[in-house]
Design an enzyme around this catalytic site. Structure first.
Site, PDB file in Angstrom:
ATOM      1  N   GLU A  32     -12.996 -25.233 -17.178  1.00  0.00           N
ATOM      2  CA  GLU A  32     -12.759 -26.643 -17.558  1.00  0.00           C
ATOM      3  C   GLU A  32     -13.122 -26.872 -19.021  1.00  0.00           C
ATOM      4  OE1 GLU A  32     -14.693 -29.349 -14.818  1.00  0.00           O
ATOM      5  OE2 GLU A  32     -14.254 -28.081 -13.102  1.00  0.00           O
ATOM      6  N   GLU A  57     -20.284 -27.217  -8.078  1.00  0.00           N
ATOM      7  CA  GLU A  57     -21.549 -27.868  -8.443  1.00  0.00           C
ATOM      8  C   GLU A  57     -22.560 -27.980  -7.294  1.00  0.00           C
ATOM      9  OE1 GLU A  57     -20.600 -31.571 -10.373  1.00  0.00           O
ATOM     10  OE2 GLU A  57     -19.410 -30.587 -11.913  1.00  0.00           O
TER      11      GLU A  57
END
Ligand code: XIL
Length: 395
Positions: free
Chosen positions: A297, A181
């Site tokens: 994920e 991220e």
């Protein structure tokens, strides 16, 4: 495949649920099941995980599961009945938390590997690979306290952080989320698409500039030349400015021979968003880099993201048969999009972020229930499971 494998179970369930045993007792008749319920009982029966083919046997690539370990509540070493399920259905495990920064590197000169070592041993003993998550992430929940206040040479310190961890697991951890991220959205259109993106203003960016990303990849490659190195992020599948910014970064790495092997799409999705068209276009664009593409994920919220932001939002309070079937179709469509857009040699695998709905990480962040995963809390399979299986087998 299930339609061939389970017709008898389906018929049995229908006949049980539609026969009204209460009539002879004089009690109120049970209403007949609705159409979606009939379809579920016929085609997607709620059977134990032991009664369906292992997901991992249906794919040429890894099928991963996020797991808890160490002293986490649902550690697979405490809640041991997870273990046979993991063995049957998954070929890779990803620690949900215990390989994050504060767990492995709690003090400047202290690395704690015991919990992660135990998980790695378990995985290797059971023929599973380990995907390490994650060497660098800004999230304050997992950033070590000492690092927040660090005043020394950040580049040297971060090199040491990555190098020590990857060296410790050299030859044992198959692949890593090296940086998590690092890209942020700056502008969003009224349709929810990012129209601008840049580097996230994390502590790493503040201390080292954007070079912290490439330095981390170099340090990881130096420590284990054979481990696959991924850049991992969320909201890439919306096919907008965030993806384009990320791909520009990755292409720049490739042009300058910065080591990188893959792009991780977190794929925390919703029932209605992003569109399959956007998801497929995003996979296609990312695959054009030539890198591995991994769904890292995956989960799927039932309640729409758009609705959730409205004042009169009323979340679903149960997973109705209609919602369960819609979720199944969408899981199937997303996995199918991955298979269509990503050439076989570039498929890094698909990992689901949690085993049972009752343990989803969302229960800690949302004020209402969610059912984003493939298994019910009693380890029976949801329609969503069949959706993934159908996509993998092309049925
Ligand atoms: C989540 C874990 O599942 C939770 O247990 C923890 O409390 C917070 O982090 N993106 C990521 C993951 O990259 O590390 C996050 O995992 C979910 C969002």
């Amino acid at each position: 495949m299930h339609k061939i494998a389970y017709p008898l179970i389906g018929l049995l369930l229908i006949s049980c649920s539609s026969s009204n045993k209460n009539n002879s007792t004089g009690l109120t008749p049970v209403p007949p099941p609705n159409q979606s319920q009939i379809i579920i009982e016929r085609d997607y029966p709620r059977v134990s995980y032991t009664e369906v083919p292992g997901l991992k046997t249906l794919a040429e690539f890894s099928i991963g599961m996020e797991v808890q370990a160490g002293d986490e509540e649902r550690s697979l070493f405490e809640v041991v009945d997870q273990q046979p399920l993991l063995r049957q259905h998954f070929s890779e495990v990803v620690p949900g938390n215990i390989m994050k920064m504060s767990f492995l590197h709690p003090e400047e000169n202290v690395f704690t590997f015991d919990d992660a070592d135990r998980l790695v041993d378990f995985a290797l003993a059971n023929n599973m690979t380990v995907h390490g998550h994650t060497l660098i992430w800004w999230h304050l929940e997992q950033l070590p306290e000492w690092m927040k206040n660090y005043t020394g040479d950040w580049n040297a310190m971060m090199h040491d952080h990555v190098y020590q961890i990857v060296s410790h697991f050299k030859g044992l951890v198959h692949s890593w989320d090296v940086v998590n991220e690092a890209v942020a959205v700056t502008d969003i259109s009224s349709t929810g698409k990012a129209t601008g993106a840049t580097y996230y203003d994390s502590i790493f960016y503040q201390k080292m500039g954007e070079e912290f990303i490439e330095n981390a990849f170099k340090s990881a490659r130096e420590a284990d030349p054979d481990a696959l190195l991924y850049y991992n992020d969320w909201a890439l599948s919306h096919n907008d400015a965030k993806l384009d910014f990320t791909l520009a970064m990755v292409n720049d790495f490739l042009a300058r021979s910065i080591p990188i092997d893959g792009i991780g799409f977190q794929m925390h999705t919703w029932l209605e968003w992003p569109s399959i068209t956007d998801i497929k276009a995003a996979f296609t664009k990312a695959a054009a880099t030539g890198l591995m593409i991994k769904i890292t994920e995956m989960d799927m919220r039932i309640n729409s993201s758009f609705l959730a932001q409205r004042p009169n939002f009323r979340p679903a309070l149960q997973l109705t048969p209609e919602l369960a079937l819609t979720q199944k179709d969408r899981y199937k469509a997303i996995v199918a999009a991955y298979l269509e857009a990503v050439p076989p040699a570039q498929r890094g695998g698909i990992t689901f972020w949690g085993l049972i709905d009752g343990e989803t990480w969302m229960q800690h962040v949302l004020p209402y229930p969610e059912w984003p995963l493939l298994f019910n809390d009693d380890y029976t399979v949801k329609p969503a499971f069949y959706g993934v299986a159908e996509a993998l087998t092309g049925h």
